[in-house]
Design a protein around this motif. Structure first.
Motif, PDB file in Angstrom:
ATOM      1  N   LEU A 232      -1.705 -16.179   5.097  1.00  0.00           N
ATOM      2  CA  LEU A 232      -0.887 -15.667   4.026  1.00  0.00           C
ATOM      3  C   LEU A 232      -1.420 -14.864   2.986  1.00  0.00           C
ATOM      4  O   LEU A 232      -0.938 -13.624   2.783  1.00  0.00           O
ATOM      5  CB  LEU A 232      -0.351 -16.958   3.133  1.00  0.00           C
ATOM      6  N   GLY A 233      -2.917 -14.756   2.685  1.00  0.00           N
ATOM      7  CA  GLY A 233      -3.407 -13.838   1.819  1.00  0.00           C
ATOM      8  C   GLY A 233      -3.779 -12.461   2.431  1.00  0.00           C
ATOM      9  O   GLY A 233      -3.717 -11.605   1.927  1.00  0.00           O
ATOM     10  N   ASN A 234      -4.096 -12.524   3.788  1.00  0.00           N
ATOM     11  CA  ASN A 234      -4.221 -11.469   4.486  1.00  0.00           C
ATOM     12  C   ASN A 234      -2.852 -10.711   4.588  1.00  0.00           C
ATOM     13  O   ASN A 234      -2.803  -9.433   4.611  1.00  0.00           O
ATOM     14  CB  ASN A 234      -4.725 -11.812   6.109  1.00  0.00           C
ATOM     15  N   VAL A 235      -1.770 -11.603   4.936  1.00  0.00           N
ATOM     16  CA  VAL A 235      -0.325 -10.606   4.815  1.00  0.00           C
ATOM     17  C   VAL A 235      -0.125  -9.852   3.751  1.00  0.00           C
ATOM     18  O   VAL A 235       0.527  -8.900   3.652  1.00  0.00           O
ATOM     19  CB  VAL A 235       0.506 -11.739   5.454  1.00  0.00           C
ATOM     20  N   HIS A 236      -0.378 -10.798   2.533  1.00  0.00           N
ATOM     21  CA  HIS A 236      -0.038 -10.085   1.347  1.00  0.00           C
ATOM     22  C   HIS A 236      -0.923  -8.716   1.064  1.00  0.00           C
ATOM     23  O   HIS A 236      -0.446  -7.638   0.583  1.00  0.00           O
ATOM     24  CB  HIS A 236      -0.416 -11.061   0.113  1.00  0.00           C
ATOM     25  N   ALA A 237      -2.136  -8.902   1.439  1.00  0.00           N
ATOM     26  CA  ALA A 237      -2.934  -7.775   1.316  1.00  0.00           C
ATOM     27  C   ALA A 237      -2.537  -6.476   2.283  1.00  0.00           C
ATOM     28  O   ALA A 237      -2.505  -5.398   1.881  1.00  0.00           O
ATOM     29  CB  ALA A 237      -4.578  -8.052   1.756  1.00  0.00           C
ATOM     30  N   ALA A 239       0.534  -6.195   3.129  1.00  0.00           N
ATOM     31  CA  ALA A 239       1.691  -5.605   2.609  1.00  0.00           C
ATOM     32  C   ALA A 239       1.486  -4.401   1.331  1.00  0.00           C
ATOM     33  O   ALA A 239       2.029  -3.459   1.150  1.00  0.00           O
ATOM     34  CB  ALA A 239       2.643  -6.689   1.722  1.00  0.00           C
ATOM     35  N   ARG A 240       0.416  -4.975   0.702  1.00  0.00           N
ATOM     36  CA  ARG A 240      -0.260  -3.868  -0.307  1.00  0.00           C
ATOM     37  C   ARG A 240      -0.567  -2.760   0.258  1.00  0.00           C
ATOM     38  O   ARG A 240      -0.392  -1.581  -0.318  1.00  0.00           O
ATOM     39  CB  ARG A 240      -1.065  -4.389  -1.368  1.00  0.00           C
ATOM     40  N   TYR A 241      -1.587  -2.871   1.264  1.00  0.00           N
ATOM     41  CA  TYR A 241      -1.879  -1.468   1.702  1.00  0.00           C
ATOM     42  C   TYR A 241      -0.795  -0.537   2.710  1.00  0.00           C
ATOM     43  O   TYR A 241      -0.831   0.375   2.491  1.00  0.00           O
ATOM     44  CB  TYR A 241      -2.880  -2.050   3.092  1.00  0.00           C
ATOM     45  N   LEU A 242       0.351  -1.443   3.162  1.00  0.00           N
ATOM     46  CA  LEU A 242       1.321  -0.567   3.630  1.00  0.00           C
ATOM     47  C   LEU A 242       2.082   0.145   2.668  1.00  0.00           C
ATOM     48  O   LEU A 242       2.547   1.330   2.868  1.00  0.00           O
ATOM     49  CB  LEU A 242       2.238  -1.496   4.482  1.00  0.00           C
ATOM     50  N   GLN A 243       2.147  -0.327   1.547  1.00  0.00           N
ATOM     51  CA  GLN A 243       2.750   0.294   0.366  1.00  0.00           C
ATOM     52  C   GLN A 243       1.924   1.656   0.051  1.00  0.00           C
ATOM     53  O   GLN A 243       2.689   2.723  -0.263  1.00  0.00           O
ATOM     54  CB  GLN A 243       3.173  -0.559  -0.854  1.00  0.00           C
ATOM     55  N   ARG A 244       0.434   1.590  -0.069  1.00  0.00           N
ATOM     56  CA  ARG A 244      -0.123   2.716  -0.238  1.00  0.00           C
ATOM     57  C   ARG A 244       0.193   3.699   0.598  1.00  0.00           C
ATOM     58  O   ARG A 244      -0.147   4.985   0.466  1.00  0.00           O
ATOM     59  CB  ARG A 244      -1.482   2.119  -0.616  1.00  0.00           C
ATOM     60  N   LEU A 274      -8.410   1.899   5.078  1.00  0.00           N
ATOM     61  CA  LEU A 274      -8.516   1.965   6.582  1.00  0.00           C
ATOM     62  C   LEU A 274      -9.778   1.137   7.167  1.00  0.00           C
ATOM     63  O   LEU A 274      -9.663   0.610   8.242  1.00  0.00           O
ATOM     64  CB  LEU A 274      -8.702   3.484   7.039  1.00  0.00           C
ATOM     65  N   ALA A 275     -10.713   1.081   6.435  1.00  0.00           N
ATOM     66  CA  ALA A 275     -12.165   0.272   6.996  1.00  0.00           C
ATOM     67  C   ALA A 275     -11.936  -1.153   6.738  1.00  0.00           C
ATOM     68  O   ALA A 275     -12.365  -1.944   7.563  1.00  0.00           O
ATOM     69  CB  ALA A 275     -13.279   0.651   5.622  1.00  0.00           C
ATOM     70  N   ASP A 276     -10.948  -1.716   5.863  1.00  0.00           N
ATOM     71  CA  ASP A 276     -10.421  -3.116   5.609  1.00  0.00           C
ATOM     72  C   ASP A 276      -9.525  -3.534   6.412  1.00  0.00           C
ATOM     73  O   ASP A 276      -9.563  -4.971   6.909  1.00  0.00           O
ATOM     74  CB  ASP A 276     -10.218  -3.118   4.192  1.00  0.00           C
ATOM     75  N   LEU A 277      -8.636  -2.665   7.339  1.00  0.00           N
ATOM     76  CA  LEU A 277      -7.943  -3.128   7.994  1.00  0.00           C
ATOM     77  C   LEU A 277      -8.390  -3.956   9.338  1.00  0.00           C
ATOM     78  O   LEU A 277      -7.689  -5.081   9.560  1.00  0.00           O
ATOM     79  CB  LEU A 277      -6.639  -1.865   8.661  1.00  0.00           C
ATOM     80  N   PRO A 278      -9.119  -3.377   9.940  1.00  0.00           N
ATOM     81  CA  PRO A 278      -9.604  -4.236  11.322  1.00  0.00           C
ATOM     82  C   PRO A 278     -10.085  -5.541  10.740  1.00  0.00           C
ATOM     83  O   PRO A 278      -9.620  -6.576  11.447  1.00  0.00           O
ATOM     84  CB  PRO A 278     -10.708  -3.317  11.706  1.00  0.00           C
ATOM     85  N   SER A 279     -10.641  -5.621   9.508  1.00  0.00           N
ATOM     86  CA  SER A 279     -11.084  -7.198   9.105  1.00  0.00           C
ATOM     87  C   SER A 279      -9.820  -8.081   8.921  1.00  0.00           C
ATOM     88  O   SER A 279      -9.798  -9.272   9.097  1.00  0.00           O
ATOM     89  CB  SER A 279     -12.153  -6.882   7.814  1.00  0.00           C
ATOM     90  N   LEU A 280      -9.070  -7.422   7.971  1.00  0.00           N
ATOM     91  CA  LEU A 280      -7.778  -8.314   7.880  1.00  0.00           C
ATOM     92  C   LEU A 280      -6.808  -8.854   9.245  1.00  0.00           C
ATOM     93  O   LEU A 280      -6.548  -9.769   9.082  1.00  0.00           O
ATOM     94  CB  LEU A 280      -6.780  -7.316   6.800  1.00  0.00           C
ATOM     95  N   ILE A 281      -6.910  -7.516  10.044  1.00  0.00           N
ATOM     96  CA  ILE A 281      -6.117  -7.879  11.288  1.00  0.00           C
ATOM     97  C   ILE A 281      -6.823  -9.204  12.041  1.00  0.00           C
ATOM     98  O   ILE A 281      -6.346 -10.357  12.659  1.00  0.00           O
ATOM     99  CB  ILE A 281      -6.019  -6.704  12.107  1.00  0.00           C
ATOM    100  N   GLU A 282      -8.388  -8.915  12.025  1.00  0.00           N
ATOM    101  CA  GLU A 282      -9.177  -9.881  12.876  1.00  0.00           C
ATOM    102  C   GLU A 282      -9.254 -11.472  12.064  1.00  0.00           C
ATOM    103  O   GLU A 282      -8.942 -12.373  12.931  1.00  0.00           O
ATOM    104  CB  GLU A 282     -10.572  -9.545  12.949  1.00  0.00           C
TER     105      GLU A 282
END
Length: 472
Positions: A232-237, A239-244, A274-282
């Motif tokens: 849930l925390g990763n999905v909220h992050a 969502a914020r990354y998607l807005q940016r 962009l650097a944080d996305l792989p970690s969030l997805i993983e």
């Protein structure tokens, strides 16, 4: 017949008036000694005659007692008894047959057995039995239809054995029969009772499984909360990354100058995003997979399939059992165990997990109730050759007070428990014992020399060439 004389009575030396037989005067050529010999012989013959009469009376009494015993047995028989000669004429019956056909023993004697049969097929089967020249002395079974007192056909299941005389010649046949309606009724009652017992057993198994599953509930919420909160925390992050990302891409598509794009890229921290996305997805995938594993573990444990057998890594079953117990209501405890991945057994993982969880929970309960601090459990495995078969032995020992000698022989009995009312059903160890037997194994218990109770679980290895199982 001579008059009965008691064996205790002392017979006279000679009959009354015996002296009158003596000659009045001497006979020529016969002296007194000759007469004395004759008298003595007559005394011996008379004494023997008295003895034979007493013995005959004893034999008569014994014969009467034997006849009365045989008659009482025939009268008490609930099965129908009929004895006929080689021509099928009835020689002996019992009360059960007389009551069934509504005729007395005197009326049945010397009548043909075929008069009692209700149909021609029964008569043909009876003729076939009577006509056999060399029948089996063990007899043979056949179904016959007899006419009852109301002239209705009554089906009986008869056993027919030959009656052999002292000279070895067959002199007749003995029929012992029981109405098949009674047999069918008894079988039906037995089948109904068996089905009820099976249903009760399944309900008990299910109840105990649910009780074991209930012990996991306290830990399941916490166990699921961690990965779900992480996802849930990763999905909220995200969502914020998607807005940016959407804001940055809008500026790019609207043709903003390179300087404006660069400033916006720094402001929105696109490079960090962009650097944080792989970690969030993983991490999201890991949390989802962890949730799937938890649900799968619960499904395997609660599965009711009692026949599925497959190679099972016992160390994984032990790990899951320890994990769920530690997440439940069990106190903190110290586990002494060295996992060995080489220990593979054939069985049902869910059933074996139920057994191990029950043994582990009982060990913790016993040590906790005795006030042990810390509560400790030792688990070790070894491989042994038993009756030409390689088996895995799992030893589980606690630091509790052990089991009273009076309870050791009853510990696996259904509903037997030493826990207070409301703390146990007494089914856990009994069901565990049955589950282990279904796996071709054995479960035993004894008080360890080091203290505490030690359960020994013996299971056949999955493959004869399995590696040596290590011990702590």
């Amino acid at each position: 017949m001579l008059k009965s004389i008691s064996a205790d009575a002392a017979p006279p030396l000679r009959p009354a008036g015996f002296e009158d037989l003596m000659p009045l005067g001497p006979l020529e050529g016969v002296d007194e000694s000759t007469w004395m010999d004759v008298i003595q012989k007559m005394d011996e013959v008379y004494t023997q005659l008295i003895h034979d009469e007493v013995e005959l009376e004893k034999k008569n009494n014994e014969l009467e007692q034997s006849q009365q015993f045989i008659f009482s047995v025939l009268t008490s028989m609930s099965d129908v008894l009929l004895v006929c000669n080689e021509r099928g004429l009835i020689e002996e019956t019992n009360a059960a047959l007389c009551e069934l056909v509504g005729r007395s023993d005197a009326q049945l004697r010397n009548t043909s057995i075929f008069e009692l049969l209700a149909d021609e097929p029964s008569a043909q089967r009876a003729r076939l039995v009577l006509s056999k020249l060399d029948p089996s002395r063990r007899g043979e079974g056949l179904e016959l239809n007899l006419r009852d007192v109301a002239q209705r056909a009554i089906s009986v299941d008869a056993n027919c054995t030959p009656r052999i005389a002292a000279n070895g010649r067959r002199v007749g046949t003995v029929f012992v029969a029981r109405p098949t309606a009674e047999i069918k009724r008894a079988y039906q009652e037995l089948r109904v009772a068996h089905e009820a017992l099976k249903r009760a057993q399944q309900q008990l198994l299910h109840s105990e499984k649910m009780a074991s599953l209930g012990r996991l509930v306290a830990g399941v919420a916490h166990e699921l909360n961690n990965p779900i909160s992480f996802v849930l925390g990763n999905v909220h992050a995200l969502a914020r990354y998607l807005q940016r990302l959407r804001s940055y891409l809008d500026a790019v598509h609207q043709g903003a100058s390179p300087e404006a794009q660069a400033a916006l890229r720094v402001k929105l921290r696109i490079d960090h995003l962009l650097a944080d996305l792989p970690s969030l997805i993983e991490g999201t995938l890991e949390g989802a997979q962890r949730t799937t594993d938890i649900v799968g573990s619960l499904k395997r444990f609660s599965a009711m399939d009692r026949d599925a057998r497959a190679p099972v890594a016992l160390h994984e079953v032990i790990e899951q059992s320890v994990h769920w117990i530690s997440k439940g209501a069990a106190p903190d405890f110290e586990l002494h165990w060295q996992p060995d991945p080489s220990c593979m057994v054939m069985g049902n993982a869910g059933q074996l997990q139920q057994v191990l969880m029950n043994l582990l929970q009982n060990a913790l309960d016993a040590a906790t109730a005795a006030g042990r601090s810390p509560v400790q459990v030792w688990i070790r495995t070894e491989k042994q050759q038993v009756d030409g078969q390689e088996r895995l032995l799992l030893h589980l020992r606690d630091n509790g007070p052990g089991i009273a000698e009076a309870h050791l022989s009853r510990i696996f009995e259904p509903f037997f428990t030493t826990k207070p009312v409301g703390k146990g059903t007494g089914l856990g160890l009994s069901i565990s014992y049955g589950l282990v037997e279904q796996h071709g194994g054995h479960l035993s218990v004894h008080n360890a020399a080091q203290g505490g109770a030690e359960f020994v679980l013996s299971l056949p290895l999955a493959a004869p060439g399995a590696a040596e199982c290590g011990a702590e």
